[in-house]
Scaffold this motif. Structure first.
Motif, PDB file in Angstrom:
ATOM      1  N   ASP A 160     -13.137 -44.563  34.291  1.00 44.30           N
ATOM      2  CA  ASP A 160     -14.420 -44.262  34.925  1.00 44.30           C
ATOM      3  C   ASP A 160     -15.084 -43.204  34.053  1.00 44.30           C
ATOM      4  O   ASP A 160     -14.516 -42.764  33.040  1.00 44.30           O
ATOM      5  N   HIS A 161     -16.282 -42.787  34.458  1.00 41.38           N
ATOM      6  CA  HIS A 161     -17.001 -41.861  33.588  1.00 41.38           C
ATOM      7  C   HIS A 161     -16.278 -40.530  33.457  1.00 41.38           C
ATOM      8  O   HIS A 161     -16.331 -39.880  32.413  1.00 41.38           O
ATOM      9  N   GLU A 162     -15.577 -40.152  34.513  1.00 42.61           N
ATOM     10  CA  GLU A 162     -14.854 -38.880  34.453  1.00 42.61           C
ATOM     11  C   GLU A 162     -13.701 -38.953  33.430  1.00 42.61           C
ATOM     12  O   GLU A 162     -13.607 -38.109  32.531  1.00 42.61           O
ATOM     13  N   SER A 163     -12.858 -39.958  33.563  1.00 49.44           N
ATOM     14  CA  SER A 163     -11.684 -40.011  32.666  1.00 49.44           C
ATOM     15  C   SER A 163     -12.114 -40.218  31.213  1.00 49.44           C
ATOM     16  O   SER A 163     -11.598 -39.549  30.297  1.00 49.44           O
ATOM     17  N   ALA A 164     -13.072 -41.115  30.991  1.00 49.89           N
ATOM     18  CA  ALA A 164     -13.468 -41.412  29.608  1.00 49.89           C
ATOM     19  C   ALA A 164     -14.122 -40.207  28.940  1.00 49.89           C
ATOM     20  O   ALA A 164     -13.881 -39.929  27.760  1.00 49.89           O
ATOM     21  N   THR A 165     -14.941 -39.474  29.702  1.00 54.52           N
ATOM     22  CA  THR A 165     -15.677 -38.385  29.036  1.00 54.52           C
ATOM     23  C   THR A 165     -14.851 -37.102  28.946  1.00 54.52           C
ATOM     24  O   THR A 165     -15.110 -36.278  28.077  1.00 54.52           O
ATOM     25  N   LYS A 166     -13.847 -36.942  29.809  1.00 57.16           N
ATOM     26  CA  LYS A 166     -12.886 -35.852  29.572  1.00 57.16           C
ATOM     27  C   LYS A 166     -12.170 -36.126  28.247  1.00 57.16           C
ATOM     28  O   LYS A 166     -11.975 -35.233  27.429  1.00 57.16           O
ATOM     29  N   ALA A 167     -11.756 -37.387  28.073  1.00 56.75           N
ATOM     30  CA  ALA A 167     -11.075 -37.771  26.825  1.00 56.75           C
ATOM     31  C   ALA A 167     -11.997 -37.543  25.629  1.00 56.75           C
ATOM     32  O   ALA A 167     -11.575 -37.024  24.587  1.00 56.75           O
ATOM     33  N   ALA A 168     -13.267 -37.934  25.786  1.00 52.71           N
ATOM     34  CA  ALA A 168     -14.232 -37.739  24.698  1.00 52.71           C
ATOM     35  C   ALA A 168     -14.294 -36.260  24.317  1.00 52.71           C
ATOM     36  O   ALA A 168     -14.188 -35.899  23.139  1.00 52.71           O
ATOM     37  N   LEU A 169     -14.443 -35.406  25.321  1.00 56.10           N
ATOM     38  CA  LEU A 169     -14.653 -33.974  25.043  1.00 56.10           C
ATOM     39  C   LEU A 169     -13.447 -33.338  24.357  1.00 56.10           C
ATOM     40  O   LEU A 169     -13.618 -32.577  23.405  1.00 56.10           O
ATOM     41  N   VAL A 170     -12.243 -33.621  24.831  1.00 54.58           N
ATOM     42  CA  VAL A 170     -11.094 -32.981  24.179  1.00 54.58           C
ATOM     43  C   VAL A 170     -10.952 -33.477  22.737  1.00 54.58           C
ATOM     44  O   VAL A 170     -10.378 -32.790  21.897  1.00 54.58           O
ATOM     45  N   GLY A 171     -11.520 -34.645  22.457  1.00 52.58           N
ATOM     46  CA  GLY A 171     -11.528 -35.149  21.083  1.00 52.58           C
ATOM     47  C   GLY A 171     -12.743 -34.702  20.286  1.00 52.58           C
ATOM     48  O   GLY A 171     -12.940 -35.170  19.166  1.00 52.58           O
TER      49      GLY A 171
END
Ligand code: URP
Ligand code: ZN
Ligand code: ZN
Length: 456
Positions: free
Chosen positions: A74-85
């Motif tokens: 979902d947008h939460e899981s994908a964009t948390k992943a994006a940010l830590v990367g």
């Protein structure tokens, strides 16, 4: 006194790299001072680290109803992943069904992103329906919502594909409105024929995915797109280009004056087709379209990035679990949901396998993973640059960090990593989004839902 000062890092501005401080007031960069000396209510130490503009992923799928299922993030899981990367802005593809009205699709995707997105976001809108109502609504979305790029699929027959008649008219519209047309270039009809033939011959495993959509089909798709672009004057952007044949078609067209930009995506740069040949159906983890190719194509794509024929690196993040989703195709590779997620790994993959191997330098990495994307899609210099006035989307990068890629470090909902065990050099140590620290040493520390829609 600034709200925050990033102190003593090597700062990558558009013109040069300098050692100094960045002063942030509110959400934007207020000053960049060589040699340092800025004072802030809070300081973040960056001595010995590199300071980059937040990275931008031009090709992301999150809400994706596709091949009989839905992408697992979902947008939460994908964009948390994006940010830590290190990725602070994403461009998500809106992929409606063929009966959906574009205005409703846009509203649906925007609402979902508004609830969960932790990084900033904007959209490419896929054009799947193109009747009079759809045409009117596409114009409305460009005028009222800042949509600046459409997407078409020369693939996925009967699902997302578009006829030549509609494609030509859409390109005329793009030219008129100044919209960039992004395109998945293959040939839906040819693939359909080849898939049916292979399945009839009993060739049902994931290793047959690549032979069902060979390089020539992808190159033909690029040629076709560019011919129409030449005829209409539209600006086109070829997504997830996997091989030299396809890049060459785009370059031939560019030499004829066609305004064409080429994107590579992380999986095609480091994984090859032997991954899809892994036994016990494990190859399904590595099924995406266009498919993973021969290893030799990696060099071609890296060289393309170095010489400018390839301009951007995205991910084509499209996560489908191995258990419960990819296995829908255990008896028939055409039913394996297509996608290899890499939203968290992209920047470190480019650093490890592009910069650390000497294919190009850090400045090029910033260009292809950030500033070129912002420029192409009308966000520059608000995004994609460390200059006074831009959003304080900032990555403090540690080039000395060494590890391997591991699924257990991932924040996406996906149940595997396509890069498991591969060497990793570098990490986004601290990530700021519009002046706020949102990720630190691989952990998300921001606020869920604080991403903003970027009207372009
Ligand atoms: O395999 C892929 N690329 N999956 C996502 C849909 C697309 O074609 O971009
Ligand atoms: Zn695609
Ligand atoms: Zn895609």
């Amino acid at each position: 006194m600034f709200d925050t000062v990033i102190q003593g890092g090597t700062i990558y501005t558009p013109e040069s790299s300098l050692i100094g401080d960045i002063g942030i007031s509110g959400e934007s960069i207020s000053e960049i001072k060589e040699g340092g000396g800025l004072e802030g209510k809070r300081t973040i130490e960056a001595t010995g680290k590199l300071v980059f503009p937040g990275f931008i992923d031009p090709h992301v799928h999150i809400h994706l109803p596709f091949m009989g299922t839905n992408a697992i993030d979902d947008h939460e899981s994908a964009t948390k992943a994006a940010l830590v990367g290190g990725t602070t802005t994403i461009i998500e593809m809106i992929c409606p069904g063929s009966a959906d009205e574009p205005v409703n699709a846009f509203a649906e995707w925007k609402e979902l992103a508004g609830v969960g997105c932790c990084c900033d976001y904007t959209f490419h809108l896929a054009v799947v329906r193109f009747d009079d109502l759809a045409k009117e609504q596409l114009r409305e979305l460009v005028a009222n919502e800042g949509v600046q790029s459409f997407k078409i699929f020369l693939a996925y027959k009967g699902a997302l594909d578009i006829s030549d008649e509609h494609l030509l008219e859409l390109m005329q519209m793009c030219k008129e409105l100044g919209v960039v047309l992004t395109a998945h270039c293959e040939n839906a009809e040819a693939i359909d024929v080849m898939q049916k033939k292979l399945i009839a011959e009993g060739k049902t495993g994931p290793e047959w995915h690549e032979p069902s959509r060979p390089r020539s089909v992808e190159a033909g798709g690029v040629q076709h797109l560019c011919e129409f672009a030449e005829r209409t004057g539209a600006t086109v952007y070829v997504v997830h280009t996997s091989c030299g044949e396809a890049v060459n078609q785009a370059m031939k067209a560019r030499n004829r004056g066609v305004d064409v930009t080429v994107e590579a995506v992380a999986p095609h740069l480091v994984l090859d087709k032997t991954y899809a040949e892994r036994p016990d159906f494990e190859g399904a983890k590595f099924v995406m379209s266009p498919p993973l190719r021969d290893k030799e194509e990696h060099e071609v794509l890296w060289n393309g990035l170095a010489d400018g024929s390839v301009s951007t690196v995205g991910t084509d993040h499209a996560p489908f679990n191995f258990c419960g989703q990819k296995d829908m195709g255990s008896e028939n590779f055409t039913l394996i949901p297509n996608g290899i997620p890499s939203i968290q790994e992209r920047v470190d993959l480019v650093h490890t396998y592009g910069v650390c191997t000497g294919k190009f330098d850090l400045r090029k990495m910033v260009e292809v993973c950030s500033s070129n994307v912002a420029k192409k899609f009308n966000m520059y210099p608000r995004k994609g640059a460390l200059v006074v006035g831009s959003d304080a989307d900032i990555v403090i990068y540690d080039t000395e960090y060494v590890d391997t890629f591991k699924h257990e470090d991932g924040l996406s909902n996906i149940d595997y990593s396509g890069f498991e065990g591969m060497e990793r050099k570098g990490r986004s140590e601290v990530v700021l989004l519009r002046g706020k620290v949102v990720a630190k040493q691989g952990k998300f520390v921001g606020e869920v839902g604080s991403g903003e829609y970027i009207s372009r």
